[in-house]
Structures are given as structure tokens and as C-alpha cells.
Design an enzyme around this catalytic site. Sequence first.
Site: not given
Length: 511
Positions: A252, A254, A256, A273, A307
Site C-alpha cells: 500500500s 500508506r 510505502g 511498487e 495493484c
Amino acid sequence: MVSSDGHSNGDAVGSSTVGDISAPQQLFIGGEYAPSSDGGTFPVYNPMTGAKLYDCASATEDDYERAIQSAAVAQKTWSRVGPSAKRMIFLRAAEILEKYMETEAPALMSAEVSGTRFWTKVNTISGVDNLRETASLATQIKGEILPTDKPGTTVLLERQPLGVVLAISPWNAPASLTVRAIATPLICGNTVIVKPSEFSPKNQHLVVRAMIEAGVPKECLHFLPVSAERTPALTEFAVKHPLIRHVNFTGSDRVGRIIAGHAATCLKRCVLELGGKAPVIVLDDANLEDAVEAVAFGSFANAGQICMSTERVLLHESIAESFKKAFLARIESVKAGNHEEDPDVSISGLFTPASTKRVQKLLNDAVSAGAKLLCGDVAASGPRLTIMAPHVLDDVTPSMEIFQRESFGPLVCLTTFKTDEEAIELANNSDYSLSAAVFSKDVMRALEIARQVRAGSCHVNNPSVYLPAGTPNGGIGGSSGYGRFGGMAGVLEFTEIKIISMGPSGVKYPI
């Protein structure tokens, strides 16, 4: 001796537990399987039923320290292993992983991540192909010889491994994305610490088992699951550790951002990613049958928990009604249900009940803001209410949260446009930048639009969920992160340039 299920044969749980989902999962550090240093464990549950599957060891700071130190020592030797030897290891690993994916993975993926038969097959193909593709990079890690004005001097540029890499891999494509997290770093001569998701340790452990069995030196690859409670502190410790030279993370935006913040304090490189909100632009001259098929696949594969999932469909106003009619008819064949009861379902449960509630809230808020629900009833089913049917929202505008926020669920938003310029503007009206697609019979027109869509990959007449093995995947900033996995772009991420100059003797310097 270590059995293939990750337990020493002297343990209470030995080699007879291969394929036994209920067997405990241990850490793998320095070539040995062991419990955590303080004996800590955490339970792994079936997300659909809530039933406990097994207990998994939860690594401590001491465990990470020991693994990092071991990996740092092993890296000095692994970095000198020749390319042919590495290539053969990777090719053997691909064969071994393929067997694991046929024998053990279907039950594991079903139990840990509600994976359907189709999703197991996707992980098999992607994971195995990526291992084989990465094997081909072994002889492609090259340097240069630069010209210089200094007589008798030669300047070499070499690509050298970084050292120890921390790989944090997610649950949603557990085999495929674990391969991606470790393969290129290893082939480049790095050693790797794997932190798997707390939702899918055994699925991800299959990849580590395959690599070790194929011949990767045991001290070069370490497997350290961590409980959700310990994850924040252990992640910060590992990211900031001076012997960790690089971090890669898939997950996510968040999390990351948190990892990027830790890495920034010590100026450490990352590949991140993260999330996506993939737009698909359907132009007025598109082949609607192809577009409908690609959007259905891109939106609802793995219940939208990818994703690169198609979340926004931008329709030229002249074909909007025809597309909607065909799309709704196509969705009638997308079967949602409990994959454990019916193995032929297309969509099974989301990974937690909380995920279902989050998707439901996005849908309800969008309807309250003026969007029209064309398909789906915002209901959930199954023992823990994790199964959702496909949902289609029409008349979605950029001001709505659902247009901007990644849903990670089985829903897609429809928005109309009048001109190519408006379509591009709508596609780029997002902080995400991972994947996109354009459909048109005029390939050159589609190509021109694809070049202007802000995305790390934009596919013409292909789904947004499309990534051949070896393709350098990643976002181009914002909530999709930065950096690239795969191909030569991955080699550039996981190596460093070393300048070596060789000069003549007898030179006099003016000092």
C-alpha cells in the site's frame, strides 16, 4: 538435516509434515530453521472462515540482526559466483517452484489468501517465468570502458552488487511477487532478507524453499516473518540497519510512505511498487468486444485485489451506452462465491472482512454523491462476509472519493468524455501512476494517447493487468511509488556503478 517443509528433522514437527497446512512455520536464518529468539509466534487464519491455520514464528530484532550479519558475510562469496552457475541455480529453482505450485500451492493459496484455481495458475506462470527470465540476466550485468584525455589511462565502469537487500513482499500474489522481490537482487550478487506478509507466510516460503533447494547458498537468503504487532518496529530497525543497502517493497502507498521516510533518514535507495487506480480509455472507434473482455478481466481478476486492477473506465460518449450494455451482459458470467465449496468460481473472498467494509463504504459514499449503481447490491456473503459480487458504478466524477482512492475490490467506475484531450486529463486526474490502457482500432492514435497518460505502463488494446516476465514494472511517482523491478531496469536498481581508473607509471603532477 532440514526437511523441505522448513523444520529440522529433529524437531517435533518433521519431514512428514510436507504439505500439512497446520504445521508451524519457523524462521530461516543462516541456513537453519529455528523458532524466534524469544519463542514468539502469531496465528495465521483462513480469511474467509476465520479458522486458525497454523502458528508462525515472529522474528525479533535479535533475529533480524543475526540474519543481516549472516547475509553480509555470505554476500562477499556469492558476489563472486560466476554467471553460468547462478543461471543454472535459477533455472533449477524454476522447475522446483513449478512442482511446488502444482502440489502444495493450490491448498495453501486457497487457505491463506482465498486464492481460486485461476489465481494459483497465474502465480505459477508469473513466478516461474520470472525466475527463468531473471536467469537470462546473469550475463547481461555489464560495464563500460570510457575514453579519457589522460594518456595511457583507462577508465572502467563496473556494475557491482549493493550488499544486503531487504525485500518486503505482499500477500495478494504471494508466489509471484516474492519471486520478483528476491530474484533480480540475487542474480546481481546481493543477498536478501525476506519479510513476508503476516497473511501468507507459507505461500511465500515456497519460493525460498525452491531457491535453497536449487542451490542458492543458505546464508544468502533469509526468511523472517513478523507479527502485525511487531512489524512497525522491526521494519524501521531493518530499513535503517547500516548493513541493509537497499529496500524493495510492494504494498500500500500508506506503508510505502512510512518505509520511504525511514530510508530517507539514512539516504537509502528503495524500489517501491505501491497502489494503483488504473484507467482504461475506450475511444469511439474501439473494438467494444475486446474492450469489454479486457475490462472485465482487469477489474475482477482476484476480486480486484491487484495493484494494476482496472478501477476507472473512461468511455467516449458515442459508445458509452453500447459498452455498458455489453459489459453488464459479460459480468453475468463472472461467478462470485466460496471457492472452497465451488472451485469454478471466478471471484472468491477479499482478504479481510475490514476490506469488504472499506469497499462497501466507498460504494455507498459514491451513490450518495450522485453515482449510479448499475450492477451489484453492496452486500457481502460467506462465513465472515468477505465475498462480494462485481460492482459497476456509472456517472462517477473526479470529485468523488471513489474516483481518487484505490478500492482493491471488485468494483469499477464508469465516466464519459467527449475528446481525446478530456480522456487524457481524466486519466491523469489521480495521484496513482502505475498502469493504464487505451482501446482503439487506430493504433497510432492510441499510441499518442498512451504516451500522454501518466503511468509506468500503458497498454494499447490489452488489459491494464498485463506484465510479461522481465518487464520493468513500477510507478512514476505519487501514490504508486518509484523504481523498477524486472529486466535491465531491475539490474540498474540492484547494482551500483563503480569507477576504476588505471593509469601509467612515471607521471609527474604539478604540485
